[in-house]
Design a protein around this motif. Structure first.
Motif, PDB file in Angstrom:
ATOM      1  N   THR A   1      -4.428   6.322  -0.834  1.00 45.55           N
ATOM      2  CA  THR A   1      -3.284   5.219  -1.041  1.00 45.55           C
ATOM      3  C   THR A   1      -4.109   4.407  -2.182  1.00 45.55           C
ATOM      4  O   THR A   1      -5.187   4.032  -2.233  1.00 45.55           O
ATOM      5  N   ARG A   2      -2.415   4.216  -2.914  1.00 50.68           N
ATOM      6  CA  ARG A   2      -3.364   2.723  -3.791  1.00 50.68           C
ATOM      7  C   ARG A   2      -2.446   1.347  -3.599  1.00 50.68           C
ATOM      8  O   ARG A   2      -1.422   1.460  -2.523  1.00 50.68           O
ATOM      9  N   GLU A   3      -2.914   0.696  -4.171  1.00 52.00           N
ATOM     10  CA  GLU A   3      -2.416  -0.770  -3.711  1.00 52.00           C
ATOM     11  C   GLU A   3      -1.402  -0.886  -5.011  1.00 52.00           C
ATOM     12  O   GLU A   3      -1.791  -0.854  -6.132  1.00 52.00           O
ATOM     13  N   VAL A   4      -0.762  -1.551  -5.012  1.00 52.75           N
ATOM     14  CA  VAL A   4       0.584  -1.950  -5.391  1.00 52.75           C
ATOM     15  C   VAL A   4       1.106  -3.383  -5.453  1.00 52.75           C
ATOM     16  O   VAL A   4       1.463  -3.850  -5.278  1.00 52.75           O
ATOM     17  N   LYS A   5       0.800  -4.317  -7.142  1.00 55.12           N
ATOM     18  CA  LYS A   5       1.205  -5.351  -6.804  1.00 55.12           C
ATOM     19  C   LYS A   5       2.669  -6.118  -7.144  1.00 55.12           C
ATOM     20  O   LYS A   5       3.288  -4.673  -8.431  1.00 55.12           O
ATOM     21  N   VAL A   6       3.082  -6.193  -6.493  1.00 56.62           N
ATOM     22  CA  VAL A   6       4.713  -6.448  -6.494  1.00 56.62           C
ATOM     23  C   VAL A   6       5.648  -7.788  -6.598  1.00 56.62           C
ATOM     24  O   VAL A   6       4.760  -8.471  -5.882  1.00 56.62           O
ATOM     25  N   ARG A   7       6.186  -7.778  -7.501  1.00 51.22           N
ATOM     26  CA  ARG A   7       6.909  -9.520  -8.031  1.00 51.22           C
ATOM     27  C   ARG A   7       8.174  -9.257  -7.357  1.00 51.22           C
ATOM     28  O   ARG A   7       8.850  -8.789  -7.858  1.00 51.22           O
ATOM     29  N   ILE A   8       8.454 -10.049  -5.211  1.00 53.47           N
ATOM     30  CA  ILE A   8       9.770 -10.352  -4.958  1.00 53.47           C
ATOM     31  C   ILE A   8      10.382 -11.545  -5.267  1.00 53.47           C
ATOM     32  O   ILE A   8       9.753 -12.188  -5.353  1.00 53.47           O
ATOM     33  N   PRO A   9      11.689 -11.304  -6.343  1.00 51.69           N
ATOM     34  CA  PRO A   9      12.111 -12.087  -6.652  1.00 51.69           C
ATOM     35  C   PRO A   9      12.555 -13.365  -5.164  1.00 51.69           C
ATOM     36  O   PRO A   9      12.715 -12.919  -4.198  1.00 51.69           O
ATOM     37  N   ALA A  10      12.940 -14.157  -5.692  1.00 49.18           N
ATOM     38  CA  ALA A  10      13.284 -15.004  -4.751  1.00 49.18           C
ATOM     39  C   ALA A  10      14.835 -14.814  -4.444  1.00 49.18           C
ATOM     40  O   ALA A  10      16.050 -14.792  -5.516  1.00 49.18           O
ATOM     41  N   GLY A  11      14.861 -14.773  -2.998  1.00 51.52           N
ATOM     42  CA  GLY A  11      15.952 -14.508  -2.710  1.00 51.52           C
ATOM     43  C   GLY A  11      16.565 -13.446  -2.645  1.00 51.52           C
ATOM     44  O   GLY A  11      17.785 -13.123  -1.760  1.00 51.52           O
ATOM     45  N   VAL A  12      15.138 -12.753  -1.893  1.00 56.76           N
ATOM     46  CA  VAL A  12      15.850 -10.845  -1.635  1.00 56.76           C
ATOM     47  C   VAL A  12      16.294 -11.199   0.543  1.00 56.76           C
ATOM     48  O   VAL A  12      16.184 -12.003   0.300  1.00 56.76           O
TER      49      VAL A  12
ATOM     50  N   HIS B   1       0.663  -1.497  -0.129  1.00 55.05           N
ATOM     51  CA  HIS B   1      -0.064  -0.135   0.429  1.00 55.05           C
ATOM     52  C   HIS B   1       0.282   0.920   0.212  1.00 55.05           C
ATOM     53  O   HIS B   1       1.525   1.454   0.764  1.00 55.05           O
ATOM     54  N   VAL B   2       0.532   1.892  -0.700  1.00 54.89           N
ATOM     55  CA  VAL B   2       1.610   3.226  -1.312  1.00 54.89           C
ATOM     56  C   VAL B   2       0.494   4.384  -1.277  1.00 54.89           C
ATOM     57  O   VAL B   2      -0.172   4.944  -1.685  1.00 54.89           O
ATOM     58  N   ALA B   3       0.976   5.400  -0.037  1.00 58.21           N
ATOM     59  CA  ALA B   3      -0.002   6.412   0.621  1.00 58.21           C
ATOM     60  C   ALA B   3       0.854   8.011  -0.310  1.00 58.21           C
ATOM     61  O   ALA B   3       2.082   7.963  -0.430  1.00 58.21           O
ATOM     62  N   GLY B   4      -0.034   8.786  -1.122  1.00 54.91           N
ATOM     63  CA  GLY B   4       0.818   9.488  -1.479  1.00 54.91           C
ATOM     64  C   GLY B   4      -0.474   9.989  -2.753  1.00 54.91           C
ATOM     65  O   GLY B   4      -1.133   9.678  -3.128  1.00 54.91           O
ATOM     66  N   GLU B   5       1.096  10.381  -3.956  1.00 55.59           N
ATOM     67  CA  GLU B   5       0.112  11.096  -4.475  1.00 55.59           C
ATOM     68  C   GLU B   5      -0.117   9.963  -5.814  1.00 55.59           C
ATOM     69  O   GLU B   5       0.881   8.973  -5.993  1.00 55.59           O
ATOM     70  N   ALA B   6      -1.242   9.629  -6.885  1.00 56.55           N
ATOM     71  CA  ALA B   6      -1.741   8.977  -6.970  1.00 56.55           C
ATOM     72  C   ALA B   6      -2.546   9.481  -8.858  1.00 56.55           C
ATOM     73  O   ALA B   6      -2.944  11.158  -8.435  1.00 56.55           O
ATOM     74  N   ARG B   7      -2.607   8.998  -9.712  1.00 59.31           N
ATOM     75  CA  ARG B   7      -3.360   8.552 -10.257  1.00 59.31           C
ATOM     76  C   ARG B   7      -4.614   8.784 -10.387  1.00 59.31           C
ATOM     77  O   ARG B   7      -5.509   8.511  -9.380  1.00 59.31           O
ATOM     78  N   CYS B   8      -5.341  10.266 -10.558  1.00 61.31           N
ATOM     79  CA  CYS B   8      -7.179  10.218 -10.636  1.00 61.31           C
ATOM     80  C   CYS B   8      -7.374   9.414 -11.326  1.00 61.31           C
ATOM     81  O   CYS B   8      -7.566   9.418 -12.779  1.00 61.31           O
ATOM     82  N   GLU B   9      -8.190   8.991 -10.655  1.00 57.78           N
ATOM     83  CA  GLU B   9      -9.228   7.508 -10.671  1.00 57.78           C
ATOM     84  C   GLU B   9     -10.260   8.021 -12.403  1.00 57.78           C
ATOM     85  O   GLU B   9     -10.595   7.146 -12.610  1.00 57.78           O
ATOM     86  N   THR B  10     -10.874   8.885 -11.506  1.00 58.35           N
ATOM     87  CA  THR B  10     -11.884   9.653 -12.373  1.00 58.35           C
ATOM     88  C   THR B  10     -11.683  10.276 -13.812  1.00 58.35           C
ATOM     89  O   THR B  10     -11.924   9.838 -14.851  1.00 58.35           O
ATOM     90  N   CYS B  11     -10.612  10.775 -13.423  1.00 59.76           N
ATOM     91  CA  CYS B  11     -10.137  11.383 -15.346  1.00 59.76           C
ATOM     92  C   CYS B  11      -9.036   9.934 -16.109  1.00 59.76           C
ATOM     93  O   CYS B  11      -9.109  10.295 -17.159  1.00 59.76           O
ATOM     94  N   GLY B  12      -8.657   9.016 -14.983  1.00 58.90           N
ATOM     95  CA  GLY B  12      -7.420   8.174 -15.628  1.00 58.90           C
ATOM     96  C   GLY B  12      -5.725   9.238 -15.122  1.00 58.90           C
ATOM     97  O   GLY B  12      -5.525   8.404 -16.653  1.00 58.90           O
ATOM     98  N   GLY B  13      -6.010  10.194 -14.539  1.00 59.33           N
ATOM     99  CA  GLY B  13      -5.117  11.522 -14.960  1.00 59.33           C
ATOM    100  C   GLY B  13      -4.865  12.185 -16.092  1.00 59.33           C
ATOM    101  O   GLY B  13      -3.941  12.663 -16.360  1.00 59.33           O
ATOM    102  N   LEU B  14      -5.896  11.805 -17.155  1.00 59.26           N
ATOM    103  CA  LEU B  14      -5.846  13.151 -17.957  1.00 59.26           C
ATOM    104  C   LEU B  14      -6.344  14.178 -18.543  1.00 59.26           C
ATOM    105  O   LEU B  14      -6.221  15.870 -18.530  1.00 59.26           O
ATOM    106  N   GLY B  15      -6.457  14.522 -16.382  1.00 62.34           N
ATOM    107  CA  GLY B  15      -7.157  16.041 -16.510  1.00 62.34           C
ATOM    108  C   GLY B  15      -8.682  16.073 -16.603  1.00 62.34           C
ATOM    109  O   GLY B  15      -9.183  16.944 -16.470  1.00 62.34           O
ATOM    110  N   ALA B  16      -9.123  15.488 -17.821  1.00 63.28           N
ATOM    111  CA  ALA B  16     -10.282  15.954 -17.849  1.00 63.28           C
ATOM    112  C   ALA B  16     -11.116  15.221 -17.917  1.00 63.28           C
ATOM    113  O   ALA B  16     -11.403  14.140 -17.204  1.00 63.28           O
ATOM    114  N   ALA B  17     -13.014  16.075 -17.846  1.00 62.10           N
ATOM    115  CA  ALA B  17     -14.002  15.649 -16.886  1.00 62.10           C
ATOM    116  C   ALA B  17     -14.220  14.599 -17.732  1.00 62.10           C
ATOM    117  O   ALA B  17     -14.023  14.124 -18.913  1.00 62.10           O
TER     118      ALA B  17
END
Ligand code: ZN
Ligand code: ZN
Length: 371
Positions: free
Chosen positions: A220-231, A148-164
């Motif tokens: 706060t957005r959720e980001v899927k991450v792939r943790i490599p083996a052996g971290v 979970h990442v808090a902070g600036e994220a792409r606006c979901e309403t406009c998909g980050g384009l800024g247009a209504a």
């Protein structure tokens, strides 16, 4: 040029005591009030102040001149480092206005380079760091999980384009979508960011209400991450392009996931290898045996050869961090001869008879003999 320099140096708005956003009518009103107050007839010794006020009104009182003055101040502010003078026009500045200013800027282009104006071009989003707690097993095997990442994220309403919603950004007519303008100024040919679209190449006609057209909100957005083996514990894993979103079509920053790896009740880690301490009895170590040892998967059998010393390590291939060849690790099993704290009578008798028949001199190499 004299007029321009004067314009850059003198803040006529300040002289008249009015804000940059003032209307033409308000300018006249402010001027009349001050002119009355500082008129040399009524107020001897105020000639200079009166001249200043009149000069200010000569420019600001004329709508056309005021527009030119505003532009000179706005564009010149960057070169002259006059903070605060960057105001009028601001976002509403249109490139067409420069048409009236052709001559004015003839000599200034070289000085101000391509740094005119306040419009900033596409900007990369910032990098973001977050922490992730992993179990020992997940760190060894690798895992796909979410952070979970808090902070600036792409606006979901406009998909980050800024247009209504239902609208989309249109190609900027000033720069025809390139985001840049060429200024041909004799010796200098300067490319600068298109002020109409701030370098985006597109213009939002109806801004999205959620993000007010920026395309970016705080959430706060959720980001899927792939943790490599052996971290490893404390390792930073870069997830490209999943940091803060960029501005004005700029690319997103990166997300860094800092891994915190938990411990295991009996396995340890040494790079790609797992470690395990296995106790054996004195008899097993002396006579040799086959023991069953656990791995992160199924248990395996390990042959302990006769005469194995305490602390000797055996390698179980391919049972460390998964991976082929050099990428994979092994399980390193270290044998520890367990010494019993208590013996029953029969055991004591057996050990004593062993001692009697023993002809070892284990400390001979240290230059001492006997007990
Ligand atoms: Zn939006
Ligand atoms: Zn443009």
């Amino acid at each position: 040029m004299v007029a321009q320099r004067e314009w850059l140096e003198k803040d006529y708005y300040q002289i008249l005591g009015i804000p940059l956003s003032v209307t033409d009518k308000e300018i006249t009103r402010a001027y009349r009030k001050l002119a009355k107050q500082y008129h040399p007839d009524a107020n001897p010794g105020s000639e200079d102040r009166f001249k200043e006020i009149t000069a200010a009104y000569d420019v600001l009182g004329d709508a056309g001149k005021r527009k030119e003055y505003d532009e000179v101040r706005r564009l010149g502010a960057v070169g002259f480092g006059q903070g605060g003078a960057g105001g009028p026009g601001g976002a509403t500045f249109r490139i067409d206005d420069l048409g009236d200013l052709g001559d004015l800027f003839g000599g200034l282009g070289g000085v101000f380079g391509g740094r005119r104006g306040r419009a900033s071009g596409p900007r990369r989003g910032s990098d973001v760091e977050t922490e992730l707690h992993l179990s020992f097993q997940d760190a060894v095997r690798g895992v796909t999980t979410s952070v979970h990442v808090a902070g600036e994220a792409r606006c979901e309403t406009c998909g980050g384009l800024g247009a209504a919603p239902g609208t989309s950004p249109v190609t900027c007519t000033t720069c025809h979508g390139t985001g840049a303008l060429e200024d041909n100024q004799g010796l200098f040919s300067l490319s600068r960011i298109c002020p109409t679209c701030a370098g985006r190449g597109t213009v939002v006609e109806k801004p999205c209400a959620t993000c007010r057209g920026s395309g970016v909100i705080r959430r706060t957005r959720e980001v899927k991450v792939r943790i490599p083996a052996g971290v490893e514990d404390g390792q930073r894993i870069r997830v490209k392009g999943r940091g803060a979103p960029g501005r004005a079509n700029g690319p997103a920053g990166d997300l860094y996931v800092v891994a915190h790896v938990g411990t295991h009740p009996f396995f340890g880690r040494r790079g790609k290898n797992l470690t395990l301490n296995v106790p054996v009895t004195f008899a097993e170590a002396v006579l040799g045996t086959t023991i069953t040892v656990p791995t992160l998967d199924d248990p395996v059998t390990l042959r302990v050869p006769p005469g194995t010393a305490s602390g000797q390590t055996f390698r179980v291939k391919g049972r460390g961090v998964p991976g082929t060849g050099r990428r994979g690790g092994d399980l390193l099993v270290t044998v520890e001869v367990a010494v019993p704290k208590k013996l029953n009578q029969a055991q004591r008798a057996a050990v004593e008879s062993l001692a009697r028949v023993s002809d070892e001199a284990p400390r001979e190499h240290l230059g001492v003999t006997g007990r």
